[in-house]
Structure formats: C-alpha cells, structure tokens
Design an enzyme around this catalytic site. Structure first.
Site, mmCIF file in Angstrom:
data_model
loop_
_atom_site.group_PDB
_atom_site.id
_atom_site.type_symbol
_atom_site.label_atom_id
_atom_site.label_comp_id
_atom_site.label_asym_id
_atom_site.label_seq_id
_atom_site.Cartn_x
_atom_site.Cartn_y
_atom_site.Cartn_z
ATOM 1 N N MET A 103 0.765 -1.199 -0.151
ATOM 2 C CA MET A 103 0.104 0.150 0.018
ATOM 3 C C MET A 103 0.916 1.273 -0.157
ATOM 4 O O MET A 103 0.604 2.171 -0.484
ATOM 5 C CB MET A 103 -1.013 0.104 1.313
ATOM 6 N N LYS A 104 1.778 1.243 0.835
ATOM 7 C CA LYS A 104 2.705 2.334 0.751
ATOM 8 C C LYS A 104 3.623 2.533 -0.545
ATOM 9 O O LYS A 104 3.622 3.723 -1.042
ATOM 10 C CB LYS A 104 3.961 2.147 1.873
ATOM 11 N N LEU A 105 3.822 1.503 -1.308
ATOM 12 C CA LEU A 105 4.638 1.649 -2.601
ATOM 13 C C LEU A 105 3.542 2.345 -3.767
ATOM 14 O O LEU A 105 3.718 3.010 -4.434
ATOM 15 C CB LEU A 105 5.082 0.394 -3.277
#
Length: 283
Positions: free
Chosen positions: A166-168
């Site tokens: 999700m961060k990427l």
C-alpha cells in the site's frame, strides 16, 4: 526504553516528539553526528548500533531500503534484548517485509512493518498516517503506541507485506501526480499562463475531490457510457503536445499517455470513455 535507528529528517523528528512525551530514547545513525545532535533534545546517542539497542524493549527503524534495513538490523542484533520488538517505518518492498517478519520471528523477535504517509513536520507534530498489516495480535498490542506517533493508523488486515504494498502504491500515485503537475506547469509556461492563474483555477475547481469517483470508474471495467470520449481526450492531448513543442517546453508524462491512448484507439475503443486506458490494470 526505546531505541531508534536512522536519524534522517523523519527519524529525528519522531525522536524529538517521543522525548517531548516523556520517553527515553537511544539513537543511532550511520553518520554519528546526526545522532549526536539529538542529545541536545534529550536523546542518548551511540556510535555502535548494537550498544544503541541494549536495554530497549522496542526498536524503531527509519532507513533507506531493504538492504540497509537488513544490514543494520543484523549488526544491531548482538545487542537485542530477549523478545525485543522491531517496528520498521522504512519504505521497502513487500517481499522484504514478509521475509523479515518470518526471519526475525524464527529468531525469537517480533518484526512489524509500519510505513508512513507523513513528512518531517508530521513526525514532529505526531500527525499523519501509518500503515500496518500482518499478525493482528501484534498490531492490537502496539497500535496504541503507534497511534501516539501519528494521527491515524490504518490496519490492512492479516496479510504480511500488504502495508508495504500500500505504501508503494501510494507513493506511485504521488510521483505520477507530481509529474502531472510539472507537465501542467510546462504547458502553462508554453501558453504564457502565470502560476497565479493556475492557483485561481484550482482554488475554485478541485479535481482532487473527484479522485474516489474516478478510481471507481477506472476500476469498474465499464467504459461504454462515455463522459469524455477517448478520441476527444486524445485530440486534447495532441493540442497539449503541439503547444509545448512550439514553445520548446518539454512534457515528461503526456507523450507516454498519448501513446497509450493511441494503443486503445487502434483496438477500437475510441468512442469509449477515456478511462478505458486503465482496462488492462483491472481486467
């Protein structure tokens, strides 16, 4: 006792905020002077990473990438307290987060990947968003402490590595969004439009407000009812590139989008809604 490894802009401000809340924090950085500078705020700095984690029940990490995290944790592990918890805020690959969770568990330690969407000022003010996923018992135990570091903790469920993914994905959007702004400024420059006029436009018309609806439209797979036909969007894209070329102003993103539009037009989707260019991503 808390240990914090990695005293970049984010890590150092996390530490300052922790100290203001009454925490005792031991710090380390590859460049010792960055850790030493935090002693003025009440931290205890160490040049040896294994010494920095001694006596710490929890070890926070903000480093560069998978390789750096693996290297630093391996060096620090000689000083780990039995059962210590590692909370890693580094933006890494999903695979790396999964593997570290497995490897440190096998060694008797808890590893929780908790990347963030926040800048240095957010870290200092304890605002922003932190992402977690994986072992829900570990998350339940540590979420209250993590919530003190940030404005909101989002739990993406039991799948290890989901928070990293999700961060990427979020960072990809930020990068493409910023590249789009750069192209917008380039076209405005080509058309002799001042930035002040752009501010006037976007103060009134906020396309970002339509992001949730646009995401649903692209992901729906239904592109037949067009609100903006792909052929027409491609025509406008050509006007963007023509104006920029005449002014000698480069566009970074739009030419690639034009090629993708052309690919879908050649496949017979020209009269569909232009969001059809996302079809392969959701089919």
């Amino acid at each position: 006792m808390i240990a914090f490894l990695g005293m970049g802009l984010l890590g150092s401000n996390f530490v300052k905020a922790m100290i203001k809340k009454g925490e005792q924090v031991q710090v380390w950085n590859r460049t010792p002077s960055k850790a030493k500078a935090l002693e003025a705020d009440g931290a205890k700095a160490f040049e040896d990473v294994a010494a920095a984690v001694k006596g710490a029940a929890v070890i926070h990490v903000t480093l560069k990438d998978d390789g750096t995290v693996n290297e630093v944790l391996a060096a620090a592990s000689a000083g780990f307290e039995p059962g210590a918890v590692i909370i890693d805020h580094t933006t890494t690959s999903a695979e790396g987060a999964v593997q570290r969770t497995k490897d440190w568990k096998a060694k008797g330690f808890t590893y929780l990947h908790a990347p963030v969407f926040m800048g240095p000022s957010n870290a200092l003010e304890s605002t922003g968003i932190m992402l977690v996923s994986g072992d829900q018992e570990v998350i339940r135990q540590w979420e209250p402490a993590l919530a003190k570091m940030t404005g909101r903790v989002i739990n993406f469920g039991t799948e290890e590595g989901r928070a990293a993914g999700m961060k990427l994905t979020g960072n990809l959007f930020l990068i493409t969004f910023t590249a789009g702004i750069a192209d917008t400024l380039s076209l405005a420059k080509a058309l002799h439009i001042p930035v002040e006029d752009l501010n006037t436009l976007f103060d009134t018309w906020n396309p970002g407000a339509g992001l949730p609806a646009r995401l649903k439209r692209v992901a729906s797979g239904n592109y037949e009812q067009a609100s903006w036909e792909l052929n027409m969007a491609r025509k406008d894209t050509g006007l963007f590139m023509q104006a920029a070329a005449q002014a000698g102003t480069p566009l970074a993103v739009i030419p690639a989008i034009a090629k993708e539009m052309d690919r879908w037009i050649e496949k017979g989707y020209g009269s569909n809604d232009w969001t059809v260019i996302g079809k392969d991503a959701v089919s």
